[in-house]
Design a protein around this motif. Structure first.
Motif, mmCIF file in Angstrom:
data_model
loop_
_atom_site.group_PDB
_atom_site.id
_atom_site.type_symbol
_atom_site.label_atom_id
_atom_site.label_comp_id
_atom_site.label_asym_id
_atom_site.label_seq_id
_atom_site.Cartn_x
_atom_site.Cartn_y
_atom_site.Cartn_z
ATOM 1 N N SER A 77 0.848 -1.196 0.000
ATOM 2 C CA SER A 77 0.000 0.000 0.000
ATOM 3 C C SER A 77 0.882 1.243 0.000
ATOM 4 O O SER A 77 1.871 1.324 0.729
ATOM 5 N N GLY A 80 -2.266 4.005 2.339
ATOM 6 C CA GLY A 80 -3.269 3.540 3.282
ATOM 7 C C GLY A 80 -4.690 3.537 2.750
ATOM 8 O O GLY A 80 -5.621 3.189 3.486
ATOM 9 N N THR A 82 -7.866 2.348 0.045
ATOM 10 C CA THR A 82 -8.284 1.061 -0.505
ATOM 11 C C THR A 82 -7.750 0.900 -1.934
ATOM 12 O O THR A 82 -7.516 1.884 -2.645
ATOM 13 N N SER A 107 0.009 -10.680 6.061
ATOM 14 C CA SER A 107 0.316 -9.252 6.043
ATOM 15 C C SER A 107 1.202 -8.895 7.225
ATOM 16 O O SER A 107 1.213 -9.599 8.243
ATOM 17 N N GLY A 111 -5.453 -5.126 8.635
ATOM 18 C CA GLY A 111 -6.234 -4.322 7.705
ATOM 19 C C GLY A 111 -7.627 -4.904 7.559
ATOM 20 O O GLY A 111 -8.023 -5.808 8.292
ATOM 21 N N THR A 112 -8.363 -4.376 6.602
ATOM 22 C CA THR A 112 -9.721 -4.863 6.339
ATOM 23 C C THR A 112 -9.833 -5.270 4.877
ATOM 24 O O THR A 112 -9.034 -4.855 4.023
ATOM 25 N N ARG A 133 -11.385 -9.190 8.616
ATOM 26 C CA ARG A 133 -10.144 -8.568 9.063
ATOM 27 C C ARG A 133 -8.962 -9.297 8.465
ATOM 28 O O ARG A 133 -8.909 -10.532 8.454
ATOM 29 N N GLN A 173 -7.696 -2.879 2.445
ATOM 30 C CA GLN A 173 -7.219 -1.596 2.957
ATOM 31 C C GLN A 173 -6.218 -1.883 4.064
ATOM 32 O O GLN A 173 -6.517 -2.583 5.036
ATOM 33 N N LEU A 174 -4.993 -1.345 3.888
ATOM 34 C CA LEU A 174 -3.896 -1.568 4.824
ATOM 35 C C LEU A 174 -3.260 -0.239 5.176
ATOM 36 O O LEU A 174 -3.396 0.746 4.429
#
Length: 501
Positions: A77, A80, A82, A107, A111-112, A133, A173-174
């Motif tokens: 990423s 940060g 998406t 990871s 993140g999500t 998650r 998303q991270l």
């Protein structure tokens, strides 16, 4: 003349029969492989993410960088936000009967994960945000698509996904600069399909008629009756063409992507055949290349072996195309043999041209007579065609070059060698046109059209050996067929394994 007409009719029938047989064998092999996969508890839909080539457009959509890895695609990423990873959808995907999305994730930061789907090109894009998650260490993530809350871009509720044919994306998303490694992604059923180890030749849940309109109504009615079945057994009718078999297969797959489409009169077992070893193709290719070199070294101006020469140039292209080695992925040995055949023909023609011919026409007649098949093309478009589809000028120019290569190989090279034999001209024309038709295997309608057109062009080449006018006529007819005729009786211009797509 009567014998020539009978031979033409028999060859047209034989090409249709060959197309149907090859298609039936392909569908049998595919159903056998799917049955073995399901009986072994393996998923029908799996994405192995190892590098950019495994994603849609070979890139990430958003502010992230990707790098290949043998253990999983590495995604970093940038800021940060998406980003989307598009999973290639080569055919209909059944998210209703296979609702458990299984992912291998690792990871270096939590993140999500969100999901995006679009059932078809005209439907609404639907999103489920934060469906799970992403752990900060290696872990498998299983998401039940039935329990998610799906929303459109405008916030309106969406139905849970059923059959998706267009778009399926992961939306992680991270934190900024965090690295995600994602390996296999697959779909699993809530309960395994109750399939027998052996499916008899007469066993089927649904038996399709040969008429597409009747089959459409039957499949629609059966979709309600067998709504809970993830893998219905659908039996194709007997004695139908390759185009009808594939149209019925596509019709069934649009309703049940996991259905087993079974050719008529075939039985199946859950033991799939082992694939042929890769070295076998390379071994055949090496033997073919050695044979071409041996023939080329023995060629002289004084010694002619027309049958050996024709077999030498035909074997490579036929092995690639009729051997079904040109599909979603090209067979490197097959392409090598195809190119080697053209190189062999070019050097042979440069060293010794047995029959003289010209590139350009010398009169208006040389340009007009090859266009006679255009009248047949126009008639077919009036009977079974549709509005012309736009074709890119670059594509049309490239096809003109390809038509010139094909006609040079068929008329100047193959027919030129056959004219050194004792065969009468009608037999030479038949052999040339038959070979040209077979080079479009297993597309039965296309084989027949190419065979009929090449009969005319071969006859014209004997009368006036001018190559470019015939290649121009070939390109015009083919491009008109591609733009205004494909989709019904002529399924597509695809040949080899591409015909089944």
């Amino acid at each position: 003349m009567a014998c020539f007409g009978v031979a033409v009719v028999l060859l047209l029938w034989g090409m249709a029969a060959l197309s149907a047989w090859v298609t039936r064998e392909h569908l049998t092999e595919h159903a056998q492989r799917e049955l073995a996969t399901l009986r072994n508890g393996q998923p029908l839909w799996r994405w192995r993410l190892r590098g950019p080539a495994d994603l849609v457009a070979q890139r990430v959509f958003g502010n992230a960088d990707i790098a290949p890895s043998p253990h999983g695609l590495r995604v970093t990423s940038r800021d940060g936000s998406t980003f989307d990873l598009g999973l290639p959808v080569a055919g209909p995907v059944d998210l209703a009967h296979w609702p458990l999305l299984h992912l291998q994730l690792q990871s270096d930061a939590e993140g999500t994960l969100g999901l995006v789907y679009q059932a078809n090109e005209l439907s609404t894009v639907c999103l489920a945000s934060e469906v799970g998650r992403i752990p900060s260490q290696g872990n498998d993530l299983v998401i039940d698509l039935r329990t998610l809350s799906w929303r459109s871009d405008t916030g309106k509720p969406c139905q849970p996904p059923a059959v998706v044919t267009y778009l399926l994306r992961l939306r992680p998303q991270l934190p900024a600069h965090a690295v995600l490694q994602i390996g296999n992604v697959d779909l699993r059923a809530a309960q395994p399909a109750p399939l027998p180890a052996t499916i008899g030749a007469d066993i089927a849940d649904i038996r399709l008629p040969s008429a597409l309109a009747v089959a459409q109504a039957g499949v629609t009615a059966a979709s309600a009756q067998y709504a809970g079945r993830s893998v219905p057994l659908v039996r194709l009718p007997a004695g139908v063409s390759a185009e009808t078999m594939l149209s019925l297969r596509d019709l069934v797959k649009r309703h049940w992507p996991g259905a087993l489409v079974l050719p008529f009169g075939r039985s199946f077992t859950a033991t799939g055949d082992a694939p042929l070893p890769g070295w076998l193709d390379w071994g055949v290719c090496a033997a073919y290349l050695a044979a071409l070199v041996w023939i080329a070294l023995r060629q002289t101006r004084e010694v002619t072996r027309p049958w050996l020469d024709v077999a030498a140039i035909a074997a490579g292209p036929l092995w690639l195309i009729a051997g079904l080695r040109w599909g979603t992925q090209l067979s490197i040995p097959g392409v090598t043999a195809f190119v080697a055949a053209l190189v062999f023909a070019a050097q042979s023609d440069w060293r010794r041209r047995p029959v003289w011919w010209h590139w350009m026409g010398r009169s208006w007649a040389d340009w007009l007579w090859p266009l006679v098949p255009l009248l047949v093309t126009a008639a077919l478009m009036l009977v079974d065609g549709h509005g012309l589809v736009h074709l890119e000028p670059r594509h049309m120019l490239a096809y003109l070059g390809w038509a010139l290569v094909q006609q040079w190989a068929m008329l100047a090279w193959v027919m030129g060698r056959l004219r050194l034999t004792a065969l009468p001209p009608p037999v030479i024309i038949l052999i040339t046109a038959t070979l040209f038709g077979l080079l479009h295997t297993p597309n039965g309608s296309l084989m027949q059209l190419c065979f009929a057109a090449e009969l005319w062009w071969a006859w014209r080449f004997l009368k006036s050996p001018c190559l470019v006018p015939i290649a121009v006529a070939h390109a015009i007819c083919a491009l008109l067929v591609e733009s205004g005729l494909t989709g019904h009786l002529l399924r597509s211009l695809g040949v080899s394994a591409r015909f089944f797509l």
